[in-house]
Design an enzyme around this catalytic site. Structure first.
Site, short mmCIF file in Angstrom:
data_model
loop_
_atom_site.label_atom_id
_atom_site.label_comp_id
_atom_site.label_asym_id
_atom_site.label_seq_id
_atom_site.Cartn_x
_atom_site.Cartn_y
_atom_site.Cartn_z
N LYS A 257 -10.48 3.74 -6.47
CA LYS A 257 -10.94 5.02 -6.11
C LYS A 257 -12.25 5.40 -6.31
O LYS A 257 -13.17 6.16 -5.72
CB LYS A 257 -10.02 6.04 -6.48
CG LYS A 257 -8.80 6.32 -5.82
CD LYS A 257 -8.17 7.44 -5.83
CE LYS A 257 -7.02 7.62 -4.72
NZ LYS A 257 -6.03 8.81 -4.89
N LYS B 51 0.61 -2.94 5.09
CA LYS B 51 1.24 -1.73 5.11
C LYS B 51 0.69 -0.63 6.03
O LYS B 51 -0.46 -0.18 6.08
CB LYS B 51 1.44 -1.18 3.60
CG LYS B 51 2.71 -0.47 3.28
CD LYS B 51 2.96 -0.34 2.06
CE LYS B 51 2.96 1.41 1.77
NZ LYS B 51 2.89 1.72 0.44
N LYS C 283 -2.19 5.79 5.90
CA LYS C 283 -2.72 6.79 6.65
C LYS C 283 -4.30 6.79 6.97
O LYS C 283 -4.84 7.75 7.59
CB LYS C 283 -2.35 8.49 5.97
CG LYS C 283 -2.62 8.44 4.74
CD LYS C 283 -2.18 9.71 3.76
CE LYS C 283 -2.47 9.34 2.29
NZ LYS C 283 -1.38 10.53 1.55
#
Ligand code: TRP
Length: 334
Positions: free
Chosen positions: A118, A200, A203
């Site tokens: 991140k 996977k 979003k």
């Protein structure tokens, strides 16, 4: 009688209100949580304090926090059986987090893979909050003496750190915290991206991702565009036919059919028939959930009742742990 004396195992999970729920999280996790609600004592926390570790639009954050609660209830999580609340409504999370931060090493936090990822994604805004995020998560879990934490593989390292912090505290001050375990139920379907069936469903990849609240026409479009292969055989083979295998997984999860039944049903038919059939199955699966979620969103008072009562019950439980911790470390009683 004897049985009721035994404490049910306790489950805690946190849900970030930073994005829309996906078909992957529904089939892989939420749907199974519904099956846990009678066996375990479950707490589900909308973690708005975690969400602000990266910039959020205030109006959207507020709306999503409530919408997510509505969607969980619509998916079948019974607010009578599960404690559902919003993290910032229970100030004990922030208080314990500060304390636990004083029992966490800088080096431990620097090694967290999610922090490393991140801080690359948000290189212009690497805040102290992003760095101490796992400490807040440890506080979430330890406050409620949770035994099990249902999370995805990506959160396993954070649960491990939570155990380490709890264990450290216990060994300095005597037993205080239950040490939790990551709980990755085997029964959930593993749903992959429709655009890249080797990764996977996520979003952050809106084209390969079906959202729980997507309109039927968007769901159909996404399935019609799903990546397949050039064989034209509806057969399960993860290795060589990842796209078709993923669509079969979704189809079976949505309809309750076995893979064999589905393969037989589509034998000799092309992908032009199969792909829209999967789309329709998903539209039908999600229709009642969407209707219920929309209905709940129009009843703000009902939702408010759920999260207020949830927070009240949570504060009571959390305060027991926090008071114990404060006493042990030498804070003067309030
Ligand atoms: N970090 C988790 C995630 O991004 C969310 C979370 C916050 C959580 N607190 C938690 C998960 C406590 C489980 C338990 O998915």
């Amino acid at each position: 009688m004897e049985q009721t004396q035994e404490r049910k195992k306790r489950i805690f999970s946190g849900i970030q209100p930073s994005g829309e729920l996906t078909l992957g999280s529904y089939l892989g996790a939420i749907r199974n949580w519904v099956l846990l609600q009678d066996t375990y004592e479950c707490l589900y926390c909308i973690v708005d304090m975690h969400a602000i570790t990266v910039r959020q639009d205030p109006a959207l954050l507020r709306r999503r926090s409530v919408a997510q609660l509505a969607q969980y209830v619509a998916c079948g999580l019974d607010p009578q059986k599960n404690i559902m609340f919003i993290q910032s409504h229970v100030p004990q999370h922030a208080e314990l987090s500060w304390i636990l931060g004083c029992y966490t090493q800088f080096g431990e936090l620097s090694r967290m893979t999610q922090f490393k990822a991140k801080s690359q994604q948000h290189a212009d805004n690497i805040t102290a909050g992003l760095f101490t995020y796992p400490v807040l998560m440890a506080a979430d879990i330890l406050l409620y003496q949770a035994d099990l934490v249902p999370v995805g593989e990506d959160q396993r390292q954070h649960v491990e750190l939570c155990r380490d912090i709890g264990q450290r505290f216990n060994s300095v001050y005597s037993d205080t915290f239950v040490l939790p375990e990551a709980f990755i139920p085997k029964m959930g379907a593993r749903v992959m991206s429709l655009g890249d069936p080797t990764s996977k469903m996520s979003k952050s990849d809106p084209d390969g991702c079906v959202f729980l609240m997507d309109k039927p026409e968007d769901i159909m479009r996404k399935f019609k565009r799903a990546v397949t292969d050039c064989e034209a055989a509806v057969k399960f083979d993860r290795e060589n036919k990842p796209g078709i295998s993923n669509l079969l997984t979704i189809y079976c999860a949505a309809t309750g059919k076995t893979v064999e039944e589905a393969q037989t049903a589509f034998e000799g038919q092309g992908y032009g028939i199969f792909k829209p059939a999967v789309g329709e199955a998903v539209v039908e699966l999600l229709r009642p959930i969407q209707e219920e979620a929309n209905h709940l969103m129009s009843d703000k008072a009902y939702l408010e009742g759920i999260y207020k009562e949830g927070a009240e019950r949570a504060r009571y439980m959390a305060n027991k742990t926090l008071t114990k911790v404060q006493r042990k470390i030498g804070f003067v009683a309030r």
